[in-house]
Design an enzyme around this catalytic site. Structure first.
Site, PDB file in Angstrom:
ATOM      1  N   LYS A  22      47.020  63.009  82.096  1.00 42.66           N
ATOM      2  CA  LYS A  22      46.477  62.599  81.161  1.00 42.66           C
ATOM      3  C   LYS A  22      47.147  63.277  79.939  1.00 42.66           C
ATOM      4  CE  LYS A  22      42.194  64.008  79.700  1.00 42.66           C
ATOM      5  NZ  LYS A  22      42.001  64.895  78.395  1.00 42.66           N
ATOM      6  N   ASN A  23      47.093  64.645  79.891  1.00 42.42           N
ATOM      7  CA  ASN A  23      47.327  65.370  78.636  1.00 42.42           C
ATOM      8  C   ASN A  23      48.738  65.508  78.501  1.00 42.42           C
ATOM      9  OD1 ASN A  23      44.610  65.798  78.192  1.00 42.42           O
ATOM     10  ND2 ASN A  23      44.751  67.932  79.206  1.00 42.42           N
ATOM     11  N   ARG A  93      40.060  63.779  70.107  1.00 44.60           N
ATOM     12  CA  ARG A  93      40.758  64.826  69.281  1.00 44.60           C
ATOM     13  C   ARG A  93      42.137  64.696  69.631  1.00 44.60           C
ATOM     14  NH1 ARG A  93      40.389  69.351  69.002  1.00 44.60           N
ATOM     15  NH2 ARG A  93      39.145  69.861  67.149  1.00 44.60           N
ATOM     16  N   ASP A 117      33.332  69.217  69.246  1.00 43.48           N
ATOM     17  CA  ASP A 117      32.758  68.579  70.378  1.00 43.48           C
ATOM     18  C   ASP A 117      31.884  69.292  71.321  1.00 43.48           C
ATOM     19  OD1 ASP A 117      34.418  70.228  71.601  1.00 43.48           O
ATOM     20  OD2 ASP A 117      35.923  68.804  72.041  1.00 43.48           O
ATOM     21  N   ASP A 308      40.259  73.926  82.353  1.00 42.93           N
ATOM     22  CA  ASP A 308      39.748  72.718  82.861  1.00 42.93           C
ATOM     23  C   ASP A 308      39.282  72.658  84.477  1.00 42.93           C
ATOM     24  OD1 ASP A 308      40.954  70.968  80.400  1.00 42.93           O
ATOM     25  OD2 ASP A 308      42.535  72.445  80.908  1.00 42.93           O
ATOM     26  N   ILE A 330      38.694  80.575  77.055  1.00 39.65           N
ATOM     27  CA  ILE A 330      39.520  79.725  75.948  1.00 39.65           C
ATOM     28  C   ILE A 330      38.605  78.973  75.154  1.00 39.65           C
ATOM     29  CG2 ILE A 330      41.326  77.720  76.131  1.00 39.65           C
ATOM     30  CD1 ILE A 330      42.439  80.032  77.584  1.00 39.65           C
TER      31      ILE A 330
HETATM   32  N1  EPU Z   1      42.583  76.990  68.647  1.00 42.56           N
HETATM   33  C1  EPU Z   1      42.559  77.416  67.433  1.00 42.56           C
HETATM   34  N2  EPU Z   1      42.967  76.907  66.223  1.00 42.56           N
HETATM   35  C2  EPU Z   1      44.209  75.969  66.601  1.00 42.56           C
HETATM   36  C3  EPU Z   1      44.043  75.307  67.948  1.00 42.56           C
HETATM   37  C4  EPU Z   1      43.431  75.751  69.018  1.00 42.56           C
HETATM   38  O1  EPU Z   1      41.698  78.546  67.221  1.00 42.56           O
HETATM   39  O2  EPU Z   1      44.807  75.412  65.527  1.00 42.56           O
HETATM   40  C5  EPU Z   1      41.828  77.520  69.676  1.00 42.56           C
HETATM   41  C6  EPU Z   1      40.865  76.481  70.458  1.00 42.56           C
HETATM   42  O3  EPU Z   1      39.636  76.209  69.855  1.00 42.56           O
HETATM   43  C7  EPU Z   1      40.740  77.174  71.884  1.00 42.56           C
HETATM   44  C8  EPU Z   1      42.047  77.693  72.035  1.00 42.56           C
HETATM   45  O4  EPU Z   1      42.827  77.737  70.827  1.00 42.56           O
HETATM   46  O5  EPU Z   1      39.733  78.101  71.725  1.00 42.56           O
HETATM   47  C9  EPU Z   1      42.809  76.773  73.037  1.00 42.56           C
HETATM   48  O6  EPU Z   1      42.960  75.566  72.658  1.00 42.56           O
HETATM   49  P1  EPU Z   1      44.162  74.579  72.820  1.00 42.56           P
HETATM   50  O7  EPU Z   1      44.894  74.115  71.433  1.00 42.56           O
HETATM   51  O8  EPU Z   1      45.180  75.063  73.889  1.00 42.56           O
HETATM   52  O9  EPU Z   1      43.679  73.058  73.307  1.00 42.56           O
HETATM   53  P2  EPU Z   1      43.866  71.596  72.935  1.00 42.56           P
HETATM   54  O10 EPU Z   1      45.203  71.252  72.764  1.00 42.56           O
HETATM   55  O11 EPU Z   1      43.103  71.049  72.039  1.00 42.56           O
HETATM   56  C10 EPU Z   1      44.376  70.967  75.432  1.00 42.56           C
HETATM   57  C11 EPU Z   1      43.766  70.117  76.471  1.00 42.56           C
HETATM   58  C12 EPU Z   1      42.357  70.284  77.221  1.00 42.56           C
HETATM   59  C13 EPU Z   1      42.579  71.811  77.732  1.00 42.56           C
HETATM   60  C14 EPU Z   1      43.086  72.769  76.572  1.00 42.56           C
HETATM   61  C15 EPU Z   1      43.492  74.056  77.372  1.00 42.56           C
HETATM   62  C16 EPU Z   1      44.635  67.795  75.809  1.00 42.56           C
HETATM   63  C17 EPU Z   1      44.379  66.758  75.157  1.00 42.56           C
HETATM   64  N3  EPU Z   1      43.638  68.512  75.874  1.00 42.56           N
HETATM   65  O12 EPU Z   1      43.419  70.862  74.197  1.00 42.56           O
HETATM   66  O13 EPU Z   1      42.064  69.368  78.118  1.00 42.56           O
HETATM   67  O14 EPU Z   1      41.363  72.062  77.986  1.00 42.56           O
HETATM   68  O15 EPU Z   1      44.433  72.296  76.057  1.00 42.56           O
HETATM   69  O16 EPU Z   1      44.019  75.057  76.567  1.00 42.56           O
HETATM   70  O17 EPU Z   1      45.912  68.204  76.060  1.00 42.56           O
HETATM   71  C18 EPU Z   1      40.656  67.874  79.045  1.00 42.56           C
HETATM   72  O18 EPU Z   1      41.754  67.119  79.693  1.00 42.56           O
HETATM   73  O19 EPU Z   1      39.649  67.401  79.385  1.00 42.56           O
HETATM   74  C19 EPU Z   1      40.800  68.897  77.928  1.00 42.56           C
HETATM   75  C20 EPU Z   1      39.834  69.296  77.241  1.00 42.56           C
END
Ligand code: EPU
Length: 419
Positions: A22-23, A93, A117, A308, A330
């Site tokens: 998915k991701n 998101r 969320d 996850d 995280i």
């Molecule tokens: N963060 C910030 N600022 C930003 C971006 C992120 O503070 O600009 C923080 C977040 O709040 C969090 C941490 O950095 O505390 C990591 O977030 P990240 O950006 O890595 O997460 P994401 O890209 O929003 C993706 C996956 C998630 C998975 C995380 C693991 C997708 C669509 N989603 O989210 O997957 O848990 O990486 O890091 O790729 C799922 O599949 O159900 C899911 C939620």
């Protein structure tokens, strides 16, 4: 409202096949705005998030079709409306990853700001700083991100240092820089297998990227990209869900397509729990011979243990022998589902980023609610060892990330149905 009912039954057995990640596919779909033409994508899961990302592409002027199971064709036109509306970003998101590629190709983008969320607040400051470093002006107004390249030209290569190896910020920075003038270096980049998969796809489109899978990614911007075909990597979180299901219910199952090299840390943890995993040419064979053992768990960016996996691990540790401490590093708010597990008789106490779990031989079936994709899947897994009947409501959250979840578990002999 979608409901899944699960009861404990015999040990699981047989085989199950994991779909595409998915991701990975969500980001690959976002990348199709980088160049016009026809894209053939393979191993694409039939899940709600893919439908929503396809709807977003359609809203921007692209066309998508599903000629056969697992296949998705995207037609990307020369002109695209570089806007992501509130209704779609609010649902998912991950839509925020269209920001980078839109600005890269069209010099401007208007993308709704995602809200918080069930994991708590989810800032996007790193995404926006990366774009600004590449020369875009970024303004927030009326709930939208308005990004543009002054003068309407190209972004320019830059040195981007991420405060944290954010998956989404790395992907947005990557997709913004592939068409920039000059070279970009992303330091403290995320290293997840899905980033490597996206870079493989971008490479097939003509992008020049080095270092994917390491903390430093270098991108030489090119003047133009072209459409390409791609086969998605398997979903390691879906694979982990079946490993956890066997851990909780007992049994022996071949999880086809699961890749050990993408899940080393989880396999290591499962070994400590008493779940045996053997890698073979077709996937991973998982055997859970007896009661699980308590272990401590701490989530970290890849190659650490993915956040996850954590709901699944908490479900397993709830029925393990002994006391475990689980630490979330995280997402601060990612313990909400624990209240649901407690309703099923689990002995879990949370304090800030930590949870203390005292394992019990059995849980107790109860009505519970899925708050998000992985938490929902974990409640179903927990139901495999909960006396009586567990009813998981809001199960459509699970459908966002799992294709035929109930049917796949039924195929392994689980006593589960959708109502
Ligand atoms: N963060 C910030 N600022 C930003 C971006 C992120 O503070 O600009 C923080 C977040 O709040 C969090 C941490 O950095 O505390 C990591 O977030 P990240 O950006 O890595 O997460 P994401 O890209 O929003 C993706 C996956 C998630 C998975 C995380 C693991 C997708 C669509 N989603 O989210 O997957 O848990 O990486 O890091 O790729 C799922 O599949 O159900 C899911 C939620």
């Amino acid at each position: 409202m979608s409901v899944i009912v699960v009861r404990p039954g015999a040990a699981l057995s047989g085989e199950v096949t994991v779909g595409g990640a998915k991701n990975s596919v969500l980001k690959v779909l976002a990348a199709t705005v980088l160049a016009s033409g026809r894209y053939h994508l393979h191993n694409v899961p039939d899940i709600a998030d893919v439908t929503w990302m396809s709807e977003l592409l359609v809203a921007m002027g692209l066309r998508t079709s599903r000629p056969a199971p697992g296949q998705l064709v995207v037609d990307s036109p020369i002109d695209v409306l570089p806007e992501a509306p509130y209704e779609l970003v609010e649902k998912m998101r991950a839509s925020i990853v269209v920001l980078g590629p839109l600005v890269a190709r069209f010099g401007r983008a208007r993308v709704s700001l995602p809200g918080g969320d069930d994991f708590g607040s989810r800032p996007i400051d790193m995404h926006l700083r990366a774009l600004a470093a590449l020369g875009a002006t970024v303004e927030l107004a009326h709930g939208f991100i308005e990004a543009r390249v002054p003068g309407g030209g190209r972004l320019r290569g830059a040195h981007i240092v991420l405060d944290f190896p954010s998956v989404g910020a790395t992907e947005n920075a990557l997709m913004a820089s592939v068409l920039a003038k000059g070279t970009t270096v992303i330091d403290n980049a995320a290293r997840e297998p899905e980033i490597v998969d996206l870079v493989t796809f971008l490479g097939q489109m003509g992008a020049v990227v080095r270092g994917a899978g390491s903390s430093t990614i270098e991108i030489d911007g090119v003047a133009e990209l072209h459409a390409a075909n791609h086969t998605l990597i398997p979903d390691r979180i879906e694979a982990a869900t079946f490993l956890a299901a066997v851990g909780v219910a007992g049994g022996e199952v071949l999880v086809r397509q699961a890749r050990r090299d993408h899940m080393q840390m989880l396999v290591h943890k499962l070994d400590q729990l008493g779940v045996q995993i053997t890698a073979g040419p077709e996937g991973l064979t998982v055997v859970a011979p007896g009661r699980l053992r308590a272990v401590d768990v701490s989530t970290l960016p890849y190659p650490g243990l993915a956040t996850d996996y954590k709901p699944l691990l908490v479900a397993m540790l709830s029925v393990a022998d002994g006391v475990s401490i689980v630490t979330e590093n995280i997402f601060s708010g990612r313990f909400r589902y624990v209240d649901e597990l407690v309703r099923m008789g689990a002995d879990v106490r949370t304090d800030g980023h930590h949870a203390v779990i005292r394992g019990r031989p059995w849980l107790s079936g109860a009505p519970v609610r899925a708050h998000d994709i992985r938490a929902g899947a974990a409640l179903v897994v927990a139901g495999l060892r909960a006396q009586g009947e567990t009813t998981v409501t809001d199960a459509d959250h699970i459908d966002r990330g799992y294709e035929r979840f109930v049917e796949k578990l039924q195929g392994l002999g689980a006593d589960i149905e959708r109502k």
